[in-house]
Design an enzyme around this catalytic site. Structure first.
Site, PDB file in Angstrom:
ATOM      1  N   GLY A 172       0.947  -1.196  -0.102  1.00 54.47           N
ATOM      2  CA  GLY A 172       0.017  -0.165  -0.070  1.00 54.47           C
ATOM      3  C   GLY A 172       0.860   1.195   0.041  1.00 54.47           C
ATOM      4  N   LYS A 223      -9.785  -9.825 -17.774  1.00 48.65           N
ATOM      5  CA  LYS A 223      -9.935  -9.972 -19.112  1.00 48.65           C
ATOM      6  C   LYS A 223      -9.368 -11.301 -19.720  1.00 48.65           C
ATOM      7  CE  LYS A 223     -10.630  -6.935 -22.637  1.00 48.65           C
ATOM      8  NZ  LYS A 223     -11.551  -6.042 -22.769  1.00 48.65           N
ATOM      9  N   CYS A 238       4.960  -6.381   1.560  1.00 45.33           N
ATOM     10  CA  CYS A 238       5.596  -4.909   1.740  1.00 45.33           C
ATOM     11  C   CYS A 238       4.862  -4.357   3.022  1.00 45.33           C
ATOM     12  CB  CYS A 238       5.120  -4.250   0.397  1.00 45.33           C
ATOM     13  SG  CYS A 238       5.915  -2.819   0.132  1.00 45.33           S
ATOM     14  N   TYR A 239       3.846  -3.419   2.528  1.00 48.74           N
ATOM     15  CA  TYR A 239       2.950  -2.775   3.930  1.00 48.74           C
ATOM     16  C   TYR A 239       2.342  -3.862   4.528  1.00 48.74           C
ATOM     17  CZ  TYR A 239      -0.367   0.009   6.183  1.00 48.74           C
ATOM     18  OH  TYR A 239      -1.302   0.761   7.020  1.00 48.74           O
ATOM     19  N   HIS A 252       7.559  -7.233  -3.885  1.00 48.23           N
ATOM     20  CA  HIS A 252       6.488  -7.725  -4.651  1.00 48.23           C
ATOM     21  C   HIS A 252       6.723  -9.023  -5.558  1.00 48.23           C
ATOM     22  CE1 HIS A 252       4.327  -4.206  -3.543  1.00 48.23           C
ATOM     23  NE2 HIS A 252       5.495  -3.807  -3.396  1.00 48.23           N
ATOM     24  N   GLU A 272       4.313 -10.486  -7.142  1.00 45.66           N
ATOM     25  CA  GLU A 272       3.184 -10.524  -8.129  1.00 45.66           C
ATOM     26  C   GLU A 272       3.671 -10.001  -9.211  1.00 45.66           C
ATOM     27  OE1 GLU A 272       3.328  -8.972  -5.331  1.00 45.66           O
ATOM     28  OE2 GLU A 272       2.316  -6.968  -5.409  1.00 45.66           O
ATOM     29  N   ASP A 292     -15.799  -7.831 -24.079  1.00 49.67           N
ATOM     30  CA  ASP A 292     -16.595  -7.994 -22.960  1.00 49.67           C
ATOM     31  C   ASP A 292     -17.960  -8.336 -23.092  1.00 49.67           C
ATOM     32  OD1 ASP A 292     -14.039  -7.684 -21.475  1.00 49.67           O
ATOM     33  OD2 ASP A 292     -14.408  -5.601 -21.273  1.00 49.67           O
TER      34      ASP A 292
END
Ligand code: XMP
Length: 507
Positions: free
Chosen positions: A53, A363, A81-82, A167, A169, A224
């Site tokens: 964050g 997506k 992290c945060y 991170h 990710e 979509d």
């Protein structure tokens, strides 16, 4: 609905939080995002991840979490992290605030044989984005990895609580997926994420909610709304699909969209409102004003045609929902308000008339769902196209002439991408118009004409983007054809701007 055996990801506002959910799903498990204040709604997760964050834990309004509740789940918890800094405080340690930011690659060195780093190399590149660091660790906190300077970047506390400063990710953390996988290996009975299961549940949910009501739905020809309509059709509900031609579409696009739906056996109603849109836009130069005019006009045209809807279906995706939610709770800074959350729609939503069956999907998962609904690959592989269409690809005022020029340039560029096998390799590409005149020579004449900007990017869900290093031959051919065939253009530029700081569209 309260979930069980999923991975609950708590959002502390990092721009990468959505990616955590995605990565977990890519690893084959069901993950869902929550705001920390909604911890009571989480059900019974099999694992928990606390995101990063932008705040410092020392700020008075820094987001917090009910630690007792978190412990009561009795499942592995990973603080990123945060999330790690917060856990360190919860375990009686502290966090050193700093104004100096560490942003970029670092070297991760596992310092113990903890399972979190099973199969990870002795030195592995990870991505850092933080200012604060943990200090005064709890007596039972164990340092399980450090960076190249020996600073602790990963901790383990009693009760399967883990912390990582980096991170995992983001793709710049080279072995990030393996680290997440190792963490999830600590969990038991994780719920798998399978698109076929989702499809079945979605269809049942749609039937239950809709019954014999009529559902109206706007279609754009994009992935979509196409998947949405086909899904509604598959569920056997009464759908009325409306396609508004706003005059800001690409070359021959209206005809192409109609042909595509025909191919899929779905009937759509087309409303040609191009004149209304272009009249309303005449002489308008301000980007936000243009967007507003287009957004409002769309609502006007669409609802004029619809009248009183029993139900409205929208192809809202998970990132849109998350973005709107974090917007409302103002943790992450949001650049644009989402078009699926305008007042008219919020009003219908309050009456329980809005159906958003794709709202749990990303997506690429929608594409997967589309394939399982037998939608053809060329339709599913279409590049994203913005609602305000070509208007955001032409800085300043738009008119028929400018739009026609963009259409011709774009058709040539996209044609070249397809011809050279690059269309499916790039995430989005287009030609726009820079309505600034420069001097050139065409034939034996002096020319004084506009420029076109070619843009091709790769991206993950449009949050960030990198320009694509297209082959010179492709660019050469596109440029040559545009300069030869499009009157009004005497210069072709290739846009080499990353997002951020540039956006993908020009407005
Ligand atoms: P930007 O220009 O913000 O675009 O980097 C990110 C992605 O979003 C698309 N885009 C829109 N899509 N309505 C949409 O449906 C909009 O108002 C809109 N504005 C931008 C853009 O094409 C890119 O894929």
């Amino acid at each position: 609905m309260q979930e069980t055996n999923h991975v609950a990801v708590f959002d502390f506002g990092s721009q990468y939080t959505q990616l955590i959910v995605r990565r977990v799903r890519e690893l084959g498990f069901y993950a869902k995002l929550y705001s920390p204040e909604d911890i009571a709604e989480v059900g019974s997760p099999a694992a928990v991840i606390l995101s990063g964050g932008p705040k410092s834990t020392s700020e008075p309004d820094a987001p917090d979490i009910d630690f007792e509740k978190l412990q009561s789940f009795g499942v592995p918890v990973l603080g990123v992290c945060y999330g790690m800094q917060l856990l360190n405080i919860k375990f009686g340690g502290s966090v050193k605030a700093s104004n100096k930011r560490e942003y970029g690659p670092a070297m991760l060195k596992p310092t113990s044989h903890d399972d979190l780093y099973a199969g990870i190399s002795g030195e592995s590149q990870v991505w850092m984005s933080h200012s604060d660091t943990v200090e005064n660790l709890h007596a039972k906190a164990q340092v399980i990895a450090a960076n190249q300077h020996g600073t602790p970047v990963s901790l383990k506390w009693p009760g399967e609580f883990y912390g990582i400063q980096f991170h995992p990710e983001v793709t710049h953390s080279h072995e990030g997926n393996q680290i997440l996988k190792n963490f999830l290996n600590r969990a038991t009975d994780l719920q798998p994420f399978l698109i076929e299961d989702f499809k079945r549940e979605m269809i049942e949910g749609i039937r239950e909610r809709v019954g014999d009501k009529q559902v109206v739905c706007g279609v754009s020809g994009g992935v979509d709304s196409t998947v949405l309509v086909v899904l509604l059709n598959e569920a056997g509900v009464n759908v009325r699909a409306i396609f508004v031609d706003n005059g800001l579409l690409r070359k021959d696009e209206a005809a192409e969209v109609q042909a595509n739906f025909k191919r899929m056996g779905v009937e759509i109603e087309t409303i040609d409102a191009s004149k209304r849109f272009l009249d309303a836009l005449a002489g308008k130069e301000d980007p936000e004003e243009k967007r507003k005019i287009i957004g409002n006009m769309f609502i006007e045209v669409f609802w004029d045609a619809v009248g009183d809807a029993e139900m409205l279906a929208q192809g809202t995706l998970y990132p849109d929902v998350i973005e709107s939610a974090s917007n409302a709770k103002s943790k992450a800074s949001v650049i644009k308000t989402h078009h699926n959350r305008v007042p008219k729609i919020l009003e219908l939503q309050a009456q329980g008339k809005v159906l958003e069956p794709l709202a749990e999907l990303f997506k690429d998962e929608v594409r997967e769902l589309g394939a399982s609904l037998n939608i053809e690959a060329d339709i599913l592989g279409r590049h994203p196209f913005p609602g305000p269409g070509l208007a955001v690809r032409c800085p300043g005022a738009v008119d028929q002439n400018r739009l026609d020029i963009i259409r011709d340039c774009d058709a040539i560029f996209i044609g070249k991408l397809k011809e050279h096998g690059w269309y499916d390799k790039v995430w989005q590409a287009y030609a726009g118009l820079i309505p600034v005149k420069t001097v050139g020579v065409k034939g034996d004449e002096r020319s004084y004409e506009w420029a076109t900007n070619l843009r091709a990017v790769i991206s993950e869900d449009a949050m960030t983007a990198e320009w694509v290093d297209l082959p010179a031959q492709l660019l050469r051919e596109a440029s040559q054809d545009i300069l030869n065939e499009v009157s009004g253009i005497n210069r072709v530029l290739y846009d080499i701007s990353t997002k951020p700081p540039a956006s993908i569209e020009w407005e």
